[in-house]
Scaffold this active site. Structure first.
Site, PDB file in Angstrom:
ATOM      1  CB  THR A   1      78.143  61.946  33.729  1.00  0.00           C
ATOM      2  OG1 THR A   1      77.339  63.106  33.936  1.00  0.00           O
ATOM      3  CG2 THR A   1      77.482  60.736  34.370  1.00  0.00           C
TER       4      THR A   1
ATOM      5  CG  ASP B   1      75.862  60.189  22.426  1.00  0.00           C
ATOM      6  OD1 ASP B   1      74.897  60.810  22.889  1.00  0.00           O
ATOM      7  OD2 ASP B   1      77.039  60.588  22.507  1.00  0.00           O
TER       8      ASP B   1
ATOM      9  CE  LYS C   1      73.373  55.944  14.389  1.00  0.00           C
ATOM     10  NZ  LYS C   1      73.763  57.287  14.807  1.00  0.00           N
TER      11      LYS C   1
ATOM     12  CG  HIS D   1      67.819  59.974  25.925  1.00  0.00           C
ATOM     13  ND1 HIS D   1      67.227  59.508  27.063  1.00  0.00           N
ATOM     14  CD2 HIS D   1      69.145  59.915  26.147  1.00  0.00           C
ATOM     15  CE1 HIS D   1      68.167  59.200  27.943  1.00  0.00           C
ATOM     16  NE2 HIS D   1      69.340  59.445  27.403  1.00  0.00           N
TER      17      HIS D   1
END
Ligand code: GDP
Length: 425
Positions: free
Chosen positions: A240, A13, A332, A41
């Protein structure tokens, strides 16, 4: 030939979809090489806002060929739904701009069932699966109990193969979990619904990529999740089930002799983590709520609130090393504009003392963050497009991270839109 790989440096993310969408302007092919429909995504462009799960993020550019390589978990249900959603928004998807490897293993309907059954069995010890069937799928792939996409071209063999797999799987569903078993009719209906729809896209993508590479086409490889979720180098077992690192791109794409020119590691200006597992720099209470709100940190696939924390230099430096990143995209940064002072985790305190090295996974629970504070800038930077126009405190924050992680930050993202980007030398 020019080739780049976009990877996540942290827990996922980080904004990889946003970076691939931006960078595809300079590439002819975009290739997903691992993971499956559990990705989310997010791409914001002239067509709208999309959460891409399986499709490569180059799908919006008309001149880009998108490839799902042999390493992905090919989930026909997710893929067909995604293709239809995008087509409804005016995006063209044809066998010319989407190609699926004939060597990709197919995620079968029981993989999702088994994911849910196992998470239910684990109760409060669950791993936080997205229940997209990814772990059962990769387990089966390595047990050699999946079908390859190319088998769709040989229906009589495929049918027998699927029946054999179903017989074996039913034993587990019934005897281990007491779940609902599959019938031959279930399988026939499922294959009739999905296989004809994905068939036109299936081809020998390794050959396509070899030819593209030979003729000087520019290739961009797109990873899912981040270094800390890699099955071998992440926070096992809270990882994962595939390799999220750049080193897997040659294998999972089929272009096995590929040597990338750039590995672009995407790092968020603070930390987030979805699901279970150790997260050393995690914030709590009001401080966390404010950051989560400011960054709209809710899972693209699941809608789950993400856990949030300070920028973690220890984990990020480790991620940079494991990925072999050559360039960093810091995303960000605009989200931190509300903070008076910005927390940064610069080391971990462990039972053995202070360390800047990322600990062995089992020891992460015993680690605590060492936090330093940098000055905030307290102004809206989302409209800034040049490095020198950023407030000094924002530049200092970026430069501090750059030095601490030992990799040049070449892109600073200040908004989700394609153009909200600052190129830094
Ligand atoms: P990915 O899986 O790595 O592509 O990341 P996600 O899509 O899960 O999460 C990134 C989120 O941040 C998405 O909602 C993006 O639209 C958004 N985003 C990306 N870059 C920026 C940025 O620089 N500023 C802001 N405010 N949002 C961004």
């Amino acid at each position: 030939m020019s080739s780049g790989i976009v990877v996540g440096i942290n827990w996922g993310d980080e904004g990889k979809g946003r970076m691939v969408d931006l960078l595809t302007d300079h590439y002819d092919y975009v290739i997903r090489y691992q993971g499956g429909g559990n990705a989310g995504h997010t791409v914001v462009n002239e067509y709208g806002k999309f959460a891409l799960h399986l499709l490569p993020s180059g799908i919006f550019r008309s001149n880009v060929v998108n490839i799902l390589g042999n390493g992905v978990a090919l989930d026909p249900e997710n893929l067909v739904a995604e293709i239809e959603t995008l087509r409804a928004k005016g995006i063209t998807i044809t066998p010319d701009n989407l190609k699926i490897s004939d060597r990709a293993s197919i995620l079968l309907p029981w993989h999702k069932d088994l994911d849910a059954l196992e998470e239910a069995r684990l109760k409060d010890k669950k791993y936080g699966s997205t229940k997209q069937g990814i772990a059962p799928f990769y387990s089966d792939k390595y047990q050699k109990k999946t079908v390859l996409a190319g088998e769709i071209f040989h229906p009589h063999l495929l049918k027998r193969h699927m029946r054999d797999l179903m017989e074996w799987k039913n034993l587990i569903i019934k005897n281990v979990y007491g779940g609902k078993v599959y019938t031959e009719r279930d399988l026939d209906l499922w294959t009739a619904e999905y296989f004809e729809r994905i068939k036109p896209f299936i081809t020998d993508t390794a050959a396509v990529l070899r030819e593209a590479s030979r003729s000087g086409k520019r290739l961009l490889f797109e990873a899912q999740l981040g270094a800390l979720r890699d099955i071998d180098f992440g926070i096992y077992p809270y990882t994962t089930s595939s390799n999220t690192i750049a080193a897997y791109a040659p294998c999972g794409s089929g272009l096995t002799d590929m040597r990338p020119d750039n590995i672009i590691g995407v790092v968020k200006a603070y930390s987030t983590c979805v699901g279970e597992g150790p997260f050393v720099c995690e914030m709590s209470g009001e401080e966390a709520d404010k950051l989560r709100e400011a960054g709209a940190e809710y899972g693209a696939k699941t809608g789950r609130p993400r856990r949030v924390g300070a920028m973690d230099i220890v984990a990020t430096a480790y991620g940079v090393r494991v990925q072999g990143a050559t360039d960093i995209a810091l995303t960000k940064l605009d989200v931190l504009s509300y903070m008076d002072r910005i927390p940064v985790c610069t080391a971990y305190e462990t039972p053995e003392g202070i360390t800047r090295e990322f600990p062995f996974p089992a020891l992460l629970d015993e680690s605590k963050p060492v936090i330093e504070y940098l000055e905030g800038w307290k102004s809206d930077i989302s409209g800034v497009r040049r490095w020198e126009d950023l407030p000094k405190a924002a530049r200092d924050y970026v430069t501090f991270i750059e030095k601490a992680i030992g990799c040049p930050i070449r892109y600073v993202s200040v908004g989700p839109e394609r153009e909200s980007i600052i190129f830094k030398d």
